[in-house]
Motif scaffolding. Structure first.
Motif, short mmCIF file in Angstrom:
data_model
loop_
_atom_site.label_atom_id
_atom_site.label_comp_id
_atom_site.label_asym_id
_atom_site.label_seq_id
_atom_site.Cartn_x
_atom_site.Cartn_y
_atom_site.Cartn_z
N PRO A 246 2.89 -13.78 -3.72
CA PRO A 246 4.36 -13.70 -3.79
C PRO A 246 4.93 -12.52 -2.99
N ILE A 247 4.14 -11.45 -2.87
CA ILE A 247 4.61 -10.31 -2.09
C ILE A 247 4.74 -10.71 -0.63
N LEU A 248 3.77 -11.50 -0.15
CA LEU A 248 3.83 -11.96 1.24
C LEU A 248 5.03 -12.86 1.46
N THR A 249 5.27 -13.77 0.50
CA THR A 249 6.43 -14.66 0.60
C THR A 249 7.71 -13.86 0.74
N ALA A 250 7.85 -12.86 -0.14
CA ALA A 250 9.07 -12.06 -0.10
C ALA A 250 9.18 -11.28 1.20
N TRP A 284 0.13 -6.86 0.05
CA TRP A 284 -0.46 -8.19 0.06
C TRP A 284 -1.79 -8.19 0.80
N GLY A 285 -1.79 -7.51 1.97
CA GLY A 285 -2.88 -7.64 2.92
C GLY A 285 -4.22 -7.14 2.41
N HIS A 286 -4.18 -6.09 1.58
CA HIS A 286 -5.49 -5.65 1.14
C HIS A 286 -6.09 -6.60 0.10
N PRO A 287 -5.34 -6.98 -0.95
CA PRO A 287 -5.90 -8.02 -1.82
C PRO A 287 -6.35 -9.25 -1.04
N GLU A 288 -5.66 -9.58 0.04
CA GLU A 288 -6.04 -10.75 0.83
C GLU A 288 -7.49 -10.68 1.30
N VAL A 289 -7.92 -9.50 1.77
CA VAL A 289 -9.29 -9.46 2.28
C VAL A 289 -10.29 -9.57 1.14
N TYR A 290 -9.90 -9.17 -0.06
CA TYR A 290 -10.79 -9.39 -1.20
C TYR A 290 -10.77 -10.84 -1.64
N ILE A 291 -9.61 -11.51 -1.43
CA ILE A 291 -9.57 -12.95 -1.68
C ILE A 291 -10.57 -13.66 -0.78
N LEU A 292 -10.77 -13.11 0.43
CA LEU A 292 -11.73 -13.73 1.33
C LEU A 292 -13.17 -13.48 0.89
N ALA A 329 -8.77 -3.50 -5.82
CA ALA A 329 -8.16 -4.09 -4.62
C ALA A 329 -6.65 -3.86 -4.58
N PHE A 330 -6.04 -3.63 -5.75
CA PHE A 330 -4.60 -3.47 -5.78
C PHE A 330 -4.12 -2.03 -5.62
N VAL A 331 -5.06 -1.09 -5.62
CA VAL A 331 -4.60 0.30 -5.55
C VAL A 331 -5.12 1.03 -4.33
N VAL A 332 -5.39 0.28 -3.26
CA VAL A 332 -5.92 0.94 -2.07
C VAL A 332 -5.10 0.71 -0.81
N TRP A 333 -3.98 -0.03 -0.91
CA TRP A 333 -3.35 -0.56 0.31
C TRP A 333 -2.95 0.50 1.33
N LEU A 334 -2.69 1.71 0.88
CA LEU A 334 -2.22 2.72 1.83
C LEU A 334 -3.27 3.12 2.85
#
Lengths: 654, 289, 196
Positions: A246-250, A284-292, A329-334
């Motif tokens: 949803p973050i990507l959508t927004a 969004w992008g960091h969780p994405e790579v863990y989704i992969l 995965a949710f607390v590393v995006w920076l």
């Protein structure tokens, strides 16, 4: 600007020779397929069996086909880029124009991440989650089909951009202000936005669908802590999808509003904040790579026990590690933008969180190694992919932890060192995992085994090809070579390393050649290699208790389990599936609305790209109409009669 | 199968050996590994410490992978086979615990170095720093020396062993300002003022570049930087002031227009508040009536 | 006894639908949370133009809130009627819900039009972009809710209150309550806090 055609003019169809030949090849391929379908009178078959299907296994096969096509495109992109960087030195500017090169690396990234990696992972999730939990279908079969057609629509927008207009050239995450309307007024970034927006709706729906499936439709006795590891890895992945997409959508929605309605979320002036985009896109992008990668870890947890002929080491620990990785995965995006100047305390926090992920990841590797310990290891193709993964992914992990230390990152950020790192973990991890899963589950999906020896050669060439293609990139990064360069001066001394990297690409291509050869030869020998028992590897999980391929209803009797590795336990106890005493099975009917909505969403995206507002409105209304018609249909299910079940089951093993 | 595996492992080992050997041999050409300034030197040391810490885990992992795969291959009759063994609290404690401790150690290094090597932190020195204001444009770098009343495009010069205080902004999409020989990079963003503090240990020439894509001319966003003696620097400044055209707002407006692969050019600086004026273009206008 | 993969008459399929719809609503919430977070970041980025104080009328917003609250309350009554097989009552109550929803939408329409006509549009600043986007996204949800309200109530009209139509009225109501809760966030964060 035209009322009917928006900003679409005849110029959109004009391309240089290379781009034009790509477009022409796509059209020729389409024409050939159309001809073959007509000649062999297969249109009805295609419509009834594939386009309107809601069978999760067929949907999985379709995901495989689309992803394989996108993989081909992504690899060609890579080859073209390697060639350019070998040729474009000093006075020569290579054979590709700058704009074409920039579109190549952008499309390569988007295709590989959204349409190859996610497509293959979606294929395995689709095929094997219901089977592994002993279910006959997913929770929402129509939504499942819809997810697939959204995926196709997004991919078609990417492909269309090759022929009508052009794709984005600002990188696969499209930072503003470069991706804003001022600096990128053309259609490219809009194509990028809509190919992602449309396919992401599909991803989100898949997340919801399979989470409900796993939580609510496990067969009797399969508690959460008795689920196969692949199912666990998918549960965690689905939670990541649900929180991140949803973050990507927004975010891409806001970028569209900036571009189309002159809003100022991410512009440089007017109070906008490009830094805010960077934060949002990477949230969004960091969780994405863990989704992969997490489903891949699940696949390896299936493969290693089978080919060590031993149970998985540390099941509980593996589950805890998955959950720890997902949380972190949710607390590393920076860490994707340490260099944007957040200050030492913020950088330290995110660096520490990033480093921590290596602990549960390392635990998984040790647990796999100790599954092999005191086992009897068979070096089948899936196992070879796994061993190669351990080698390459560890190197990639090292470079990742290096970059998590912000001051080190200051010297390698956005350089080819970074590019080498993420290809290291994506190829060594995701791609090798996909190949492992594909070769492991191939007999189940297609009913015959693959010829093993070609697989070993493929692994060999891929591993060495990777090393030659990407180790030079680590060094280039340390030499100060940045990413996304279509030209460099000869005095940099970079050329020899680019030449080695191009050689690496050739080696990888040989590996791919062996994979294609394996498919061809195996297909030719399919009758000889038929999987008659459904259990070619002496499997442990429920999918191996079905025929290869399984009947469309999966299980004639819903299994009842009591242990981890339920099929293994059944075999040990000499239990066999009861024959006879069947009850009629409730199944969903096919529907064309998934396909219709897919087509309409493609048109919607295309319309917004070209400012054809009437078409956008019409296709949006069309989507609602299709949904309402679907909701008004009361004849959406049927019962498989007992006689049909008996007929199908009696043919097993013959 | 086993002989081919052996050959593969051997080839892999050889590849690693050759690679590491080549890196050592050519490290002089590898900017990040052969730093020319104190900041880059500290970053390199940090890199070596981090790699060493990680090798504590990585080398056992590689050894175990090869060793276990080899010993427990199916046709090895001498190896034990315990198909139902899958738990060991001690083993788990070791590989949850030891990597965690290593990460804590690395974390301490991270905390200290993040503060010490914060790009916004001025260097400690008894020499007076040279201030260079950097503006990323499409597609070249504008450098303003407000204390010397000169400006340059795609070239800078400064004295060795003197801190250089960079202030960085953009009048263009996001860029990144990076001179790998001297230290790490920091983003150049419109309407914002980033800072970077570097110092050159010796005279020399260094390559700088942008690492964040900014459009069509991105590949041309590189420049060269010379560190010279104090006298050399002063005479260069004087010669630029003497013979160059002036950079006023009108000239700046034509400089801002897109151009690619721009050769180095030199200006006399008319207004040493130019950098602030460029930044203010993106700020809210003064209160309306 | 195993849970069948695909029953529609057994309540286990309704359970699946409710769980799936809940999860979908949570994803929608995260999307709104993103927009609200953006609002938090840019609410003072007025670029010399109007701020929340200048364009928002708190009393007007209060009336909008009351209209939507009433609509939600009536929707709950309507759902209760559906689940207790009172078809006519349900239809009337949802008719009222629908009318109140239209009223809300009209009030929002007037509000936004008024702001634009005062010369303040979304192109002027990040704050205005964020405000209009929040309001517009929420309004879009109301529109979609109204469309499906019409469709599902009509289905009840034609087919009566079956398991399927009750399931749909339930998920519709969940959506309607959700949209109302998002509005409460809107009123609190944008109107009450923002216009201080």
């Amino acid at each position: 600007m035209n009322e009917i055609f928006g900003r679409l003019t005849i110029d959109a169809f004009k391309h240089d020779l290379i781009e034009a030949s790509v477009g022409v090849s796509i059209l020729i391929a389409g024409a050939v397929m159309t001809f073959l379908l007509t000649y062999y009178k297969r249109w009805t078959w295609l419509w009834k069996e594939w386009i309107t299907t809601v069978d999760h296994k067929k949907i999985a096969i379709m995901y495989l086909i689309v992803s394989a096509a996108m993989l081909f495109k992504g690899v060609v992109d890579a080859g073209m880029m390697r060639a350019q960087q070998v040729l474009s030195v000093g006075d020569s500017f290579g054979y590709l124009g700058t704009e074409h090169y920039q579109q190549l690396f952008t499309a390569h990234g988007v295709a590989m991440i959204f349409f190859v990696a996610m497509g293959f992972v979606a294929a395995f999730i689709n095929y094997f989650i219901p089977l592994q939990i002993g279910a006959r279908d997913v929770a929402f079969p129509f939504v499942n089909a819809l997810s697939f057609w959204f995926f196709v629509a997004g991919g078609m927008l990417l492909i269309t951009s090759l022929m009508i207009g052009n794709y984005s050239g600002v990188g696969w995450v499209a930072y503003p202000p470069l991706s804003g309307i001022e600096y990128s007024p053309g259609v490219g970034v809009d194509y990028w936005i809509w190919s992602i927006q449309v396919s992401s709706v599909g991803t989100l729906l898949t997340g919801i669908n399979f989470l409900v499936t796993i939580l609510k439709m496990r067969c009797p006795g399969m508690s959460l802590m008795k689920m196969p590891m692949f199912v666990w890895s998918v549960v965690v992945t689905l939670i990541l999808i649900i929180f991140a997409f949803p973050i990507l959508t927004a975010t891409t929605g806001m970028l569209t509003l900036d571009r189309v309605m002159e809003m100022h979320f991410f512009t440089s002036g007017f109070g906008g904040s490009p830094m805010m985009y960077v934060n949002l896109i990477w949230a969004w992008g960091h969780p994405e790579v863990y989704i992969l990668i997490l489903p891949i870890f699940g696949i390896f947890s299936e493969i290693v026990p089978i080919f060590s002929q031993k149970k998985l080491f540390g099941y509980v620990s593996m589950v805890v590690a998955l959950i720890a990785i997902a949380f972190l995965a949710f607390v590393v995006w920076l860490h994707h933008f340490f260099t944007m100047g957040a200050g030492p305390n913020v950088n330290t926090f995110f660096g520490l969180m990033t480093m921590l992920i290596s602990v549960p990841t390392g635990v998984k590797i040790f647990n796999w190694l100790f599954t092999m310990f005191r086992g009897k290891i068979l070096f089948t193709t899936p196992m070879l992919w796994f061993l190669s993964f351990v080698f390459l992914f560890t190197i990639g992990g090292v470079s990742g932890v290096l970059m998590s230390v912000a001051p080190i990152d200051f010297q390698v950020h956005n350089s080819l060192f970074l590019v080498a790192h993420f290809h290291n973990v994506i190829i060594g991890g995701v791609v090798f995992g996909i190949f492992a899963g594909f070769t492991y589950w191939f007999p189940k999906m297609f009913g015959f085994k693959l010829e093993e020896k070609y697989g070993a050669f493929a692994v060999f060439f891929w591993v060495f090809g990777f090393l030659f293609a990407f180790i030079p990139l680590y060094i280039l990064g340390l030499m100060g070579a940045t990413r996304r360069l279509d030209h460099y001066e000869a005095s940099t001394g970079w050329w020899p390393l680019f030449a080695v990297a191009a050689f690496g690409f050739v080696i990888i291509s040989i590996g791919i050649g062996f994979q294609c050869l394996q498919l061809y030869v195996s297909y030719k020998n399919r009758k000889k290699n038929r999987d008659k028992t459904g259990d070619p590897w002496n499997g442990r999980t429920l999918e191996w208790s079905t025929s290869s391929p399984p009947p469309f209803y999966n299980f004639a009797h819903t299994p009842e389990v009591h242990d981890i590795d339920p099929f293994w336990v059944m075999k040990e106890k000499g239990l066999k599936e009861a024959k006879g005493n069947y009850e009629k099975i409730h199944m969903p009917k096919n529907t064309p609305h998934g396909f219709f909505i897919g087509v309409l969403s493609f048109l919607f995206g295309f319309a917004i790209v070209w400012y054809m507002w009437w078409l956008a409105i019409v296709s949006l209304i069309g989507i609602f109409v299709s949904l309402i018609v679907r909701f008004s249909d009361r004849d959406t299910e049927w019962y498989v009669p007992v006689e049909q079940i008996e007929q199908i089951e009696s043919k097993r093993g013959k | 199968m086993s002989k081919q595996l052996k050959i593969t492992f051997l080839l892999l080992f050889l590849f690693m050996l050759v690679t590491v050997g080549l890196i050592f041999a050519y490290s002089g050409d590898i900017a990040v590994l052969s730093p020319k300034g104190m900041i880059a030197e500290k970053q390199k040391q940090l890199l070596l410490i981090a790699v060493s810490l990680m090798l504590i885990v990585v080398i056992p992992v590689f050894a175990l992978t090869f060793g276990i795969a080899w010993k427990y291959r199916a046709n090895n009759q001498k190896a034990k086979y315990h198909p139902k063994w899958g738990d060991s609290l001690l083993a788990e404690a070791i590989w949850w615990g030891i990597p965690f401790i290593i990460i804590i150690i690395l974390g301490v290094f991270t905390y200290k170095s993040c503060h010490e090597l914060d790009p916004f932190k001025p260097l400690v020195s008894d020499k007076k720093p040279v201030r260079i204001q950097v503006v990323a444009l499409q597609w070249k770098w504008l450098f303003i020396y407000p204390d010397y009343d000169i400006a340059t495009v795609n070239y800078i010069q400064f004295p060795e062993q003197v801190p250089i205080n960079f202030e960085i902004t953009a009048d263009a999409p996001m860029n990144s300002f990076w001179i790998p020989d001297l230290g790490g990079q920091v983003y150049a963003m419109a309407g914002m003022r980033s800072k970077l503090h570097l110092i050159a240990d010796k005279e020399g020439q260094f390559r700088g570049a942008s690492s964040n894509i900014s459009g069509k001319g991105f590949a041309g966003m590189f420049f060269y930087a010379d560190a010279t003696s104090q006298e050399g620097f002063q005479s260069w400044v004087d010669s630029v002031k003497r013979s160059s055209p002036s950079l006023d707002l009108e000239e700046y407006d034509s400089l801002v227009l897109p151009s690619e692969y721009v050769p180095p050019s030199y200006y006399r600086l008319e207004d040493d508040g130019l950098f602030d004026q460029i930044m203010n273009k993106y700020m809210a206008p003064m209160s309306k009536g | 006894m195993g849970k069948e993969a695909f029953p529609d008459t057994h309540h286990s399929h309704s359970e699946n639908t409710y769980l799936g719809f809940w999860i979908y609503l949570m994803t929608d919430l995260i999307m709104f949370a993103t927009f609200f977070a953006v609002y938090g970041v840019v609410r003072n980025n007025t670029f010399g133009g109007p701020s929340a104080k200048d364009i928002l009328d708190l009393s007007y917003g209060l009336v909008e809130t009351l209209v939507l609250s009433t609509s939600s309350f009536v929707c709950a009554l309507g759902l209760r009627a559906a689940l207790t097989n009172q078809k006519q009552k349900m239809i009337s109550l949802f008719g009222l819900t629908f009318l109140l929803g239209i009223t809300f939408l009209t009030m929002v329409g007037f509000e936004l039009t008024h702001i634009v006509q005062s010369g303040y549009s979304w192109e002027m600043s990040a704050f205005l972009s964020s405000y209009f986007t929040l309001m517009g996204t929420h309004a879009a949800h109301i529109v979609i809710g109204l469309i499906f309200m019409a469709v599902f109530v009509a289905q009840v009209g034609f087919w009566g209150l079956t398991d399927v139509t009750k399931k749909r009225m339930t998920t519709l109501s969940m959506f309607w309550f959700f949209s109302y809760i998002v509005w409460i966030f809107m009123y609190t964060i944008v109107y009450l806090i923002g216009a201080q």
